[in-house]
Write an enzyme that holds these catalytic residues in place. Structure first.
Site, PDB file in Angstrom:
ATOM      1  N   LYS A  69      43.743  57.442  31.491  1.00 55.49           N
ATOM      2  CA  LYS A  69      44.469  56.270  31.982  1.00 55.49           C
ATOM      3  C   LYS A  69      45.986  56.391  31.803  1.00 55.49           C
ATOM      4  O   LYS A  69      46.750  55.878  32.631  1.00 55.49           O
ATOM      5  CB  LYS A  69      43.957  55.002  31.305  1.00 55.49           C
ATOM      6  N   ASP A  90      42.489  46.049  34.438  1.00 59.63           N
ATOM      7  CA  ASP A  90      41.673  45.761  33.258  1.00 59.63           C
ATOM      8  C   ASP A  90      41.982  44.396  32.658  1.00 59.63           C
ATOM      9  O   ASP A  90      41.082  43.593  32.395  1.00 59.63           O
ATOM     10  CB  ASP A  90      41.875  46.838  32.187  1.00 59.63           C
TER      11      ASP A  90
END
Length: 281
Positions: free
Chosen positions: A66, A102
């Protein structure tokens, strides 16, 4: 010809995102396909370049890529830059743009659990200082609750997240302080991996937990951790990580397709895939 999407991670064999996303694509009659790709760190740049070469519409990014993926992208959204991580890539006419869904996905799940928006009266405790915590803290702070407190075993890591993602009015606590002050929080969130294994210690003692507190664990496999079970026994309103997974995936779906997916269907697929037979909230 189908529009291609997928997941870059290492490992990814456990992911249920393909089942979830492909069901959502099929339900709307969209010619999209979602695959998962096991990408070792040394092959990440090559994998990102392949998104352009093979005209992928986009992809999701998971652990451990990420943050590492960011230098290989053409543009990064302000939110993802502040969080320091990308979990969704969109190929916008040959330009790879990195986003982070997220935190926003997590907030959608919390607000559904409470059946209301996060307000200036909410007091929130976040346990953990990893990548998920960064995204969640950033999204929560943007909702302007009364306070967001972050607690972590290594306080320096929590302080760094507070500096990067929270407001000056928010606070960093030691785990002991968080346990002692637990009754002052209406929302308590575990962002650590403690609870994935049967013999894991609890992320935080719940001795001082108030009845009616919202307690959320971002773990979804096991479906209900020991920590959530204990919280429920003490009268808390609990939820696991299914909602975060589903809503962050739904936001990615919309970025790729321009359409709103059937979130209920996506959730049913995830629950079935991880062996759950109910939604615990």
């Amino acid at each position: 010809m189908a529009q291609l999407t997928g997941l870059l991670g290492y490992p990814v064999h456990h992911s249920v995102s393909p089942q979830m996303q492909n069901a959502a694509f099929n339900e709307q009659g969209l010619s999209f396909e979602y695959e998962k790709f096991n990408v070792p760190p040394e092959q990440l740049q090559q994998a990102v370049e392949a998104l352009k070469t093979f005209h992928y519409k986009g992809c999701n990014v998971t652990i451990p890529h990420k943050t590492a993926v960011m230098p290989f992208l053409d543009e990064i959204s302000e939110e993802a830059r502040r969080i320091g991580a990308v979990n969704t890539i969109v190929n916008e006419n040959g330009v790879l743009v990195g986003y982070n869904t997220d935190g926003a996905g997590f907030v959608k799940g919390v607000e559904r659990l409470m059946n209301r928006r996060i307000s200036s009266q909410d007091t929130i405790l976040v346990i953990g200082a990893g990548g998920a915590s960064r995204a969640i803290c950033y999204a929560l702070a943007n909702k302007n609750p009364k306070v967001v407190a972050i607690a972590n075993r290594t306080e320096a890591k929590a302080t760094q997240i507070a500096n990067d993602c929270l407001r000056e009015s928010d606070v960093v606590l030691s785990l002991q302080q968080a346990e002692e002050q637990l009754a002052s929080f209406g929302i308590v969130i575990n962002t650590t991996s403690m609870g994935m294994n049967e013999d894991d210690p609890l992320p935080l003692s719940l001795t001082h937990l108030n009845e009616g507190t919202y307690v959320i664990d971002i773990i979804y496999n096991p479906f209900q951790t020991k920590w959530l079970t204990l919280a429920k026994e003490k009268g808390a309103i609990i939820d696991n990580g299914v909602a975060m997974l589903v809503f962050q995936g739904a936001l990615a779906f919309t970025k790729w397709t321009g359409k709103e997916p059937n979130v209920s269907l996506m959730e049913q697929i995830v629950v079935k895939s991880v062996g759950g037979n109910y939604v615990i909230r």
